[in-house]
Design an enzyme around this catalytic site. Sequence first.
Site, PDB file in Angstrom:
ATOM      1  N   GLU A   1       0.901  -1.262   0.005  1.00  0.00           N
ATOM      2  CA  GLU A   1      -0.056   0.109  -0.055  1.00  0.00           C
ATOM      3  C   GLU A   1       0.956   1.187  -0.003  1.00  0.00           C
ATOM      4  O   GLU A   1       1.985   1.095   0.404  1.00  0.00           O
ATOM      5  CB  GLU A   1      -0.889   0.079   1.044  1.00  0.00           C
ATOM      6  CG  GLU A   1      -1.760  -1.218   1.244  1.00  0.00           C
ATOM      7  CD  GLU A   1      -2.556  -1.102   2.476  1.00  0.00           C
ATOM      8  OE1 GLU A   1      -2.639  -0.242   3.412  1.00  0.00           O
ATOM      9  OE2 GLU A   1      -3.517  -2.123   2.664  1.00  0.00           O
TER      10      GLU A   1
ATOM     11  N   HIS B   1      29.614  -3.379 -24.068  1.00  0.00           N
ATOM     12  CA  HIS B   1      29.334  -2.843 -25.241  1.00  0.00           C
ATOM     13  C   HIS B   1      29.377  -1.436 -25.426  1.00  0.00           C
ATOM     14  O   HIS B   1      29.093  -0.873 -26.473  1.00  0.00           O
ATOM     15  CB  HIS B   1      27.513  -3.117 -25.105  1.00  0.00           C
ATOM     16  CG  HIS B   1      27.167  -4.637 -25.423  1.00  0.00           C
ATOM     17  ND1 HIS B   1      27.378  -5.495 -24.520  1.00  0.00           N
ATOM     18  CD2 HIS B   1      26.918  -5.050 -26.484  1.00  0.00           C
ATOM     19  CE1 HIS B   1      27.009  -6.618 -24.773  1.00  0.00           C
ATOM     20  NE2 HIS B   1      26.671  -6.737 -26.155  1.00  0.00           N
TER      21      HIS B   1
ATOM     22  N   GLU C   1       8.966  -7.739  -3.983  1.00  0.00           N
ATOM     23  CA  GLU C   1       9.226  -8.915  -3.016  1.00  0.00           C
ATOM     24  C   GLU C   1      10.329  -8.720  -1.963  1.00  0.00           C
ATOM     25  O   GLU C   1      10.845  -9.776  -1.560  1.00  0.00           O
ATOM     26  CB  GLU C   1       9.378 -10.382  -4.100  1.00  0.00           C
ATOM     27  CG  GLU C   1       7.865 -10.360  -4.908  1.00  0.00           C
ATOM     28  CD  GLU C   1       7.976 -11.823  -5.197  1.00  0.00           C
ATOM     29  OE1 GLU C   1       8.183 -12.966  -4.613  1.00  0.00           O
ATOM     30  OE2 GLU C   1       7.068 -12.012  -6.533  1.00  0.00           O
TER      31      GLU C   1
ATOM     32  N   GLU D   1      17.616  -4.675   1.550  1.00  0.00           N
ATOM     33  CA  GLU D   1      17.794  -4.127   2.745  1.00  0.00           C
ATOM     34  C   GLU D   1      17.005  -5.107   3.683  1.00  0.00           C
ATOM     35  O   GLU D   1      17.305  -5.562   4.645  1.00  0.00           O
ATOM     36  CB  GLU D   1      17.570  -2.633   2.980  1.00  0.00           C
ATOM     37  CG  GLU D   1      18.395  -1.809   2.398  1.00  0.00           C
ATOM     38  CD  GLU D   1      18.342  -1.743   0.971  1.00  0.00           C
ATOM     39  OE1 GLU D   1      17.073  -1.895   0.511  1.00  0.00           O
ATOM     40  OE2 GLU D   1      19.403  -1.187   0.249  1.00  0.00           O
TER      41      GLU D   1
HETATM   42  C1  LIG Z   1       7.239  -2.829 -10.510  1.00  0.00           C
HETATM   43  C2  LIG Z   1       6.771  -3.330  -9.090  1.00  0.00           C
HETATM   44  C3  LIG Z   1       5.940  -4.267  -9.167  1.00  0.00           C
HETATM   45  C4  LIG Z   1       5.530  -4.960  -7.950  1.00  0.00           C
HETATM   46  N1  LIG Z   1       4.604  -6.008  -7.556  1.00  0.00           N
HETATM   47  C5  LIG Z   1       3.951  -6.095  -6.408  1.00  0.00           C
HETATM   48  C6  LIG Z   1       2.680  -6.834  -6.572  1.00  0.00           C
HETATM   49  O1  LIG Z   1       2.516  -7.713  -7.354  1.00  0.00           O
HETATM   50  N2  LIG Z   1       2.247  -7.246  -5.127  1.00  0.00           N
HETATM   51  C7  LIG Z   1       2.654  -6.216  -4.060  1.00  0.00           C
HETATM   52  O2  LIG Z   1       1.870  -6.581  -2.821  1.00  0.00           O
HETATM   53  N3  LIG Z   1       3.702  -5.499  -4.165  1.00  0.00           N
HETATM   54  C8  LIG Z   1       4.398  -5.312  -5.449  1.00  0.00           C
HETATM   55  N4  LIG Z   1       5.283  -4.367  -5.540  1.00  0.00           N
HETATM   56  C9  LIG Z   1       5.625  -3.693  -4.418  1.00  0.00           C
HETATM   57  C10 LIG Z   1       7.097  -3.936  -3.711  1.00  0.00           C
HETATM   58  O3  LIG Z   1       7.010  -5.169  -3.253  1.00  0.00           O
HETATM   59  C11 LIG Z   1       7.632  -2.621  -2.715  1.00  0.00           C
HETATM   60  O4  LIG Z   1       7.884  -1.700  -3.623  1.00  0.00           O
HETATM   61  C12 LIG Z   1       8.766  -3.094  -1.926  1.00  0.00           C
HETATM   62  O5  LIG Z   1       8.517  -4.185  -1.066  1.00  0.00           O
HETATM   63  C13 LIG Z   1       9.401  -1.751  -1.459  1.00  0.00           C
HETATM   64  O6  LIG Z   1       8.217  -0.952  -0.717  1.00  0.00           O
HETATM   65  P1  LIG Z   1       8.284   0.565  -0.865  1.00  0.00           P
HETATM   66  O7  LIG Z   1       8.512   0.609  -2.439  1.00  0.00           O
HETATM   67  O8  LIG Z   1       7.065   1.063  -0.294  1.00  0.00           O
HETATM   68  O9  LIG Z   1       9.638   1.100  -0.522  1.00  0.00           O
HETATM   69  P2  LIG Z   1       9.850   1.491   1.020  1.00  0.00           P
HETATM   70  O10 LIG Z   1       9.469   0.623   1.970  1.00  0.00           O
HETATM   71  O11 LIG Z   1       9.430   2.980   1.129  1.00  0.00           O
HETATM   72  O12 LIG Z   1      11.516   1.654   1.048  1.00  0.00           O
HETATM   73  C14 LIG Z   1      12.546   2.534   0.557  1.00  0.00           C
HETATM   74  C15 LIG Z   1      13.667   2.255   0.899  1.00  0.00           C
HETATM   75  O13 LIG Z   1      14.102   2.319   2.422  1.00  0.00           O
HETATM   76  C16 LIG Z   1      14.587   1.057   2.733  1.00  0.00           C
HETATM   77  N5  LIG Z   1      13.931   0.600   3.800  1.00  0.00           N
HETATM   78  C17 LIG Z   1      12.654   0.514   4.297  1.00  0.00           C
HETATM   79  N6  LIG Z   1      12.576   0.099   5.524  1.00  0.00           N
HETATM   80  C18 LIG Z   1      13.842  -0.357   6.131  1.00  0.00           C
HETATM   81  C19 LIG Z   1      14.501  -0.847   7.306  1.00  0.00           C
HETATM   82  N7  LIG Z   1      13.965  -1.240   8.315  1.00  0.00           N
HETATM   83  N8  LIG Z   1      16.041  -0.865   7.204  1.00  0.00           N
HETATM   84  C20 LIG Z   1      16.779  -0.713   6.142  1.00  0.00           C
HETATM   85  N9  LIG Z   1      16.192  -0.059   4.994  1.00  0.00           N
HETATM   86  C21 LIG Z   1      14.878   0.065   4.999  1.00  0.00           C
HETATM   87  C22 LIG Z   1      14.302   0.197   1.619  1.00  0.00           C
HETATM   88  O14 LIG Z   1      15.059  -1.132   1.625  1.00  0.00           O
HETATM   89  C23 LIG Z   1      14.126   1.061   0.482  1.00  0.00           C
HETATM   90  O15 LIG Z   1      15.544   1.079  -0.155  1.00  0.00           O
HETATM   91  C24 LIG Z   1       6.007  -4.081  -6.705  1.00  0.00           C
HETATM   92  C25 LIG Z   1       6.725  -2.904  -6.940  1.00  0.00           C
HETATM   93  C26 LIG Z   1       7.219  -2.579  -8.046  1.00  0.00           C
HETATM   94  C27 LIG Z   1       8.289  -1.390  -8.211  1.00  0.00           C
END
Ligand SMILES: Cc1cc2nc3c(=O)[nH]c(=O)nc-3n(C[C@H](O)[C@H](O)[C@H](O)COP(=O)(O)OP(=O)(O)OC[C@H]3O[C@@H](n4cnc5c(N)ncnc54)[C@H](O)[C@@H]3O)c2cc1C
Length: 385
Positions: free
Chosen positions: A127, A343, A368, A372
């Site tokens: 979300e 390349h 997935e 981190e």
């Molecule tokens: C193309 C695409 C397809 C996707 N498909 C699906 C899907 O089918 N179903 C679904 O449910 N989700 C899906 N996702 C969501 C995906 O799993 C999330 O984007 C991912 O888990 C990261 O969450 P976020 O984008 O909110 O990043 P955030 O959680 O906001 O993270 C931002 C940064 O902070 C870091 N971070 C966050 N918490 C910590 C911590 N505790 N310690 C250290 N670093 C931290 C993260 O590693 C990252 O570098 C998809 C995402 C993309 C981009």
Amino acid sequence: MDIELSEDMKIMLDTIKRFVQRELEPISRQVEEEDKIPEEIVQKMRELGLFGLAIPQEYGGLGLSLFEECLIYEELSKTNACFRARIATNNGIGSQGIIIDGTEEQRRKYLPKLASGEWTACFALTEPEAGSDAANIKTRAELQGDHWVLNGKKHFITNGDIADMATVFAVTDPQKRARGGITAFIVEKNFPGYRVGTIEKKMGHRGSHTAELIFDNCIVPKENVIGGIRMVGQGFKTAMKVLDRGRIAIGASAVGAAQKLLELSVDYAKQRVQFGRPIANFQAIQFMLADMATQIYAARQILYHAARLRDKMGTSVTKEASMVKLFCTEMVSRVADMALQIHGGMGYMKDYPIERFYRDVRLMRIYEGTSEIQRLVIARELLKD
Ligand SMILES: Cc1cc2nc3c(=O)[nH]c(=O)nc-3n(C[C@H](O)[C@H](O)[C@H](O)COP(=O)(O)OP(=O)(O)OC[C@H]3O[C@@H](n4cnc5c(N)ncnc54)[C@H](O)[C@@H]3O)c2cc1C
């Protein structure tokens, strides 16, 4: 590693290799430009059984082991990433909740449609305010008589725009949240109050869409709680089991893409002439090729080991699954970078597939569970009693 494959599996792998070379690779550029996989190709994928690789035979799938499924993903990932993405939700995150924790009735009702590819599934956990911190989801489910009412919004959902059904995670007890307060539901696209929102414009993975799903007083029958009444509140555990498996499968895609990048780089290095000789003669290029090959070799070993371990041990391979996801996806990013360097300017041009791989593989370190988060999972497993 000693790999013994059944005759059927050898034939299947050979068929997929030919399908990739003859049918998918030639249209890879077109798919990239049109952001759409042609329906006749999706139909061929159905005929090959690709939507049901991981679904047990009794429900119409091929019933492959995770190890065998990984071998298929390796081959399929040697071309445009969208093709694997098209089938991945039916085999993985969209169906595994039902396979692992669903009731017999749910399996019989939904899995045959997913295995045949007649229906597409998706997995809706993330979300806007709950990505890495998935336990912080806000989507709410309340029991009203004989149905649940869901309200909330999911985003970044792979195949969300085309899905016929979604595995949706919602809070059923705000006090307990991940510890008994999140439930997994099977939500069909025709249920009242279910709608697709924005389809994102992305850096890569063109041809595979990522969409928002909106639940506005969405009515879900009681019997659509994954696993039935005994599983109300247990959905977060289901999500984690599904993701463990998915992380190994993503490792396979990383290895397949990296292998293709290595092959393209070897070919290019042999034919590109500078200073009067092929660039493959320069030690700087040779060292990059050697590093790529070595890293792929290492990644493939842990991938195969973890996949076989999961096949043997069931769901308790959390640490290994995270190690595979972390190592293989970081590996493919390094390999893509070296491939682009080998390349030169041509690697940066759309005429060559390198720049597409470079963009597409970048996603693997994010979805997935980011790199981190994989490190956090591995450390937690190491430090627990
Ligand atoms: C193309 C695409 C397809 C996707 N498909 C699906 C899907 O089918 N179903 C679904 O449910 N989700 C899906 N996702 C969501 C995906 O799993 C999330 O984007 C991912 O888990 C990261 O969450 P976020 O984008 O909110 O990043 P955030 O959680 O906001 O993270 C931002 C940064 O902070 C870091 N971070 C966050 N918490 C910590 C911590 N505790 N310690 C250290 N670093 C931290 C993260 O590693 C990252 O570098 C998809 C995402 C993309 C981009």
